[in-house]
Motif scaffolding. Structure first.
Motif, PDB file in Angstrom:
ATOM      1  N   ILE A   1       0.853  -1.185   0.000  1.00  0.00           N
ATOM      2  CA  ILE A   1       0.000   0.000   0.000  1.00  0.00           C
ATOM      3  C   ILE A   1       0.893   1.241   0.000  1.00  0.00           C
ATOM      4  CG2 ILE A   1      -1.745   1.293   1.303  1.00  0.00           C
ATOM      5  CD1 ILE A   1      -2.858  -1.362   0.322  1.00  0.00           C
TER       6      ILE A   1
ATOM      7  N   LYS B   1      -0.633  -0.952  -4.651  1.00  0.00           N
ATOM      8  CA  LYS B   1      -1.904  -0.277  -4.827  1.00  0.00           C
ATOM      9  C   LYS B   1      -1.639   1.166  -4.403  1.00  0.00           C
ATOM     10  CE  LYS B   1      -6.665  -1.873  -4.355  1.00  0.00           C
ATOM     11  NZ  LYS B   1      -7.535  -2.902  -3.782  1.00  0.00           N
TER      12      LYS B   1
ATOM     13  N   PHE C   1      -2.748   4.975  -3.487  1.00  0.00           N
ATOM     14  CA  PHE C   1      -3.865   5.768  -2.956  1.00  0.00           C
ATOM     15  C   PHE C   1      -3.455   7.237  -2.888  1.00  0.00           C
ATOM     16  CE2 PHE C   1      -4.767   1.572  -1.409  1.00  0.00           C
ATOM     17  CZ  PHE C   1      -6.140   1.489  -1.291  1.00  0.00           C
TER      18      PHE C   1
ATOM     19  N   PRO D   1      -8.128   5.180  -9.260  1.00  0.00           N
ATOM     20  CA  PRO D   1      -9.593   5.153  -9.355  1.00  0.00           C
ATOM     21  C   PRO D   1     -10.248   5.813  -8.145  1.00  0.00           C
ATOM     22  CG  PRO D   1      -8.773   2.982  -8.744  1.00  0.00           C
ATOM     23  CD  PRO D   1      -7.554   3.837  -9.017  1.00  0.00           C
ATOM     24  N   PRO D   2     -11.517   6.236  -8.279  1.00  0.00           N
ATOM     25  CA  PRO D   2     -12.204   6.973  -7.204  1.00  0.00           C
ATOM     26  C   PRO D   2     -12.133   6.285  -5.849  1.00  0.00           C
ATOM     27  CG  PRO D   2     -13.632   6.784  -9.140  1.00  0.00           C
ATOM     28  CD  PRO D   2     -12.380   6.036  -9.454  1.00  0.00           C
ATOM     29  N   GLU D   3     -12.207   4.955  -5.842  1.00  0.00           N
ATOM     30  CA  GLU D   3     -12.224   4.238  -4.554  1.00  0.00           C
ATOM     31  C   GLU D   3     -10.861   4.243  -3.889  1.00  0.00           C
ATOM     32  OE1 GLU D   3     -12.899   2.942  -7.542  1.00  0.00           O
ATOM     33  OE2 GLU D   3     -12.041   0.926  -7.786  1.00  0.00           O
ATOM     34  N   GLN D   4      -9.818   4.763  -4.569  1.00  0.00           N
ATOM     35  CA  GLN D   4      -8.506   4.860  -3.944  1.00  0.00           C
ATOM     36  C   GLN D   4      -8.115   6.327  -3.680  1.00  0.00           C
ATOM     37  OE1 GLN D   4      -7.526   0.821  -6.252  1.00  0.00           O
ATOM     38  NE2 GLN D   4      -5.725   2.116  -6.033  1.00  0.00           N
TER      39      GLN D   4
ATOM     40  N   ILE E   1      -8.585   2.316   4.166  1.00  0.00           N
ATOM     41  CA  ILE E   1      -7.730   1.220   3.695  1.00  0.00           C
ATOM     42  C   ILE E   1      -7.675   0.094   4.726  1.00  0.00           C
ATOM     43  CG2 ILE E   1      -5.471   0.605   2.748  1.00  0.00           C
ATOM     44  CD1 ILE E   1      -4.984   3.551   2.146  1.00  0.00           C
TER      45      ILE E   1
END
Lengths: 343, 343
Positions: free
Chosen positions: B74, B192, B194, B215-218, B260
């Motif tokens: 992450i 990933k 963020f 992407p929006p969710e990150q 997260i």
């Protein structure tokens, strides 16, 4: 919980399906469109199964006029009563009750204070007579006053040892085999699967990845406030006794926007707490899917709906029927309930 | 903004690297470990670049004693001053000021009310004399009172047309080429990525996927409260004039946990607002990486730190130096600033 050979097979299928989604040119179209094995073997061949597969094919099949790009294939799942059972009481409440007993020696004042006094006498009904206020107090004292790391360890110890009062199984075995297959089938078709539950976010994250294949960052739930602090020169996050977010009813679309920032194209739930999530998912443009699990199998699981205090399903059932959403009749649609069989 | 041919190349590289990560057996080990092309071509060959690559190889190379499973890779990035520029004022504040002007006709009362009165007379300094309170008021009136869909459209219209006052470029062109390469390099190695920014979550999500590949969710950011309602029988989310979450300073570790649920193993920032995110990332076990972007290039970008009201970097610089975190000296470490060149 799946047997490990099943898990390996499911993981293998996911890799293959993901590969097909990422490299469509590598796969013969006939293979991609007619899987050699049934992706939903624990679902009976009823209209419900047909509706699920028809939706997935409409939004994922090359050349479909309703094709949805993979980035927008967002599916949201309630947890209690949708992915795992919730009777005779929500499993997280069972955890909290066990914690009250474990902590009682440190809290002599609980002997004279409700809801703890009744609880410690073994009178669950008396303890819960205080309604939501009583439950909130039980949750608060058992879910705050420690760091996020400490809480994770407490939940991990409990979830790997505590047994369900009726089946004697671990709570993580009380998951619905048909829903595990559905999660894998959606992911195999390029969906990103999220949990959107009234349950506690930190509680669910302890087992969601192992049990459902849903990583912590795709778990949305209710939460308490956190404080960033230092203890012995190490940074910690303390769990405070204040509600941060209630991820239920109108909170579900709000939680979805806060975490995901996109409207789901498919939503899966089982109670009135999921109604607004269904409405939000169905409210977007294009083809959308809403699936409501109706607990109709008193023999293999539990049968309850309009008058249950756990997982009440009343208005959402009326709405689903009026709007033509897909309703799972557990008794007739599911070949198998839990990976180990049934209650 | 990358030229479209660059974008295609970058996307192609991402697909290839992702494929290598997913199907390691398909790639000759020598190819995976010695990329034919430099993954960070806009970084000079200094100790900073060496530190980045050494970290990534330590946590991703097969056989490394510090190997981190992909699910735990992450990486969190601040936005303003880290991924895109923030001078002469935060770009989201420029958006808000433009919106005040656009909405002025609907608000005759603003002529006599600070900070709006000064703003509408073109006196930005006078308007901002009210400090955080003034900025909060400007943000509130321009970021609430509409649905999330309406807000998205307003931001989209602005971000694709408004020009930076110094360079005359679109704001989305004012992104740091070295950081775009770093994002792609990390994702190519199974990370990933963020965004964790004090900026507004709904604002950033409009362009984060297209510009950064996030992407929006990150995307994690500050937010206002939302209300789920129906308008003409359609479900909407209304943006309310109340602060929900301030994703800055101690808010960053809290936002990371909420969204997260894992401690990052790498964090990237540029100001005192990022200090606690660095501390949280470095506080976990194993190998961790913290990279601080120091704005040292007055000619090609801007030079500022301890005394700047925008992106103040004071305590975090001292801490980074004391703890041996990696500090980017923009002037010496970056071969190129923006995709189009420099200021």
């Amino acid at each position: 919980m799946m047997a490990s050979s099943d898990k390996v097979l499911a993981a293998g299928r996911r890799v293959v399906l993901t590969a097909l989604a990422v490299f469509p040119l590598l796969a013969a179209p006939a293979l991609a469109q007619t899987p050699a094995t049934d992706p939903l073997p624990s679902w009976n061949d009823t209209a419900t199964k047909t509706a699920i597969i028809a939706f997935v094919e409409r939004v994922t099949k090359q050349g479909s006029p309703d094709l949805v790009p993979p980035a927008e294939r967002i599916a949201t799942f309630d947890n209690d009563g949708t992915l795992w059972a919730e009777q005779p009481i929500y499993f997280q409440l069972a955890f909290a009750l066990d914690r009250v007993k474990a902590l009682a020696a440190l809290h002599p004042e609980w002997k004279d204070k409700e809801p703890f006094a009744s609880l410690l006498k073994g009178d669950l009904k008396g303890a819960l007579a205080g309604g939501e206020r009583a439950i909130f107090e039980i949750i608060t004292v058992t879910h705050s006053g420690m760091t996020t790391d400490e809480f994770e360890k407490i939940v991990r110890d409990w979830i790997t040892t505590a047994k369900h009062p009726v089946t004697g199984r671990l709570y993580t075995e009380m998951v619905y085999q048909p829903m595990l297959e559905l999660l894998a089938y959606l992911r195999g078709n390029g969906f990103k699967t999220f949990i959107v539950s009234g349950g506690g976010i930190d509680f669910m994250r302890v087992f969601a990845e192992r049990v459902y294949g849903v990583p912590p960052e795709q778990v949305i739930g209710s939460s308490g406030k956190l404080a960033f602090e230092f203890r012995d020169s190490s940074p910690i996050l303390m769990k405070l006794p204040d509600l941060n977010f209630n991820d239920d009813k109108t909170g579900k679309p709000v939680g979805i926007q806060m975490h995901i920032g996109r409207q789901p194209i498919a939503a899966f739930g089982n109670s009135d707490g999921d109604l607004q999530m269904f409405e939000w998912a169905k409210g977007g443009g294009g083809v959308r899917f809403a699936l409501l699990v109706h607990h109709t199998d008193a023999e293999r699981e539990w049968a309850y709906d309009r008058s249950s205090s756990i997982g009440r399903l009343d208005k959402a059932l009326d709405t689903a029927q009026a709007m033509g959403w897909t309703v799972v009749d557990m008794k007739n649609d599911w070949k198998k309930i839990f990976p180990f069989g049934s209650k």
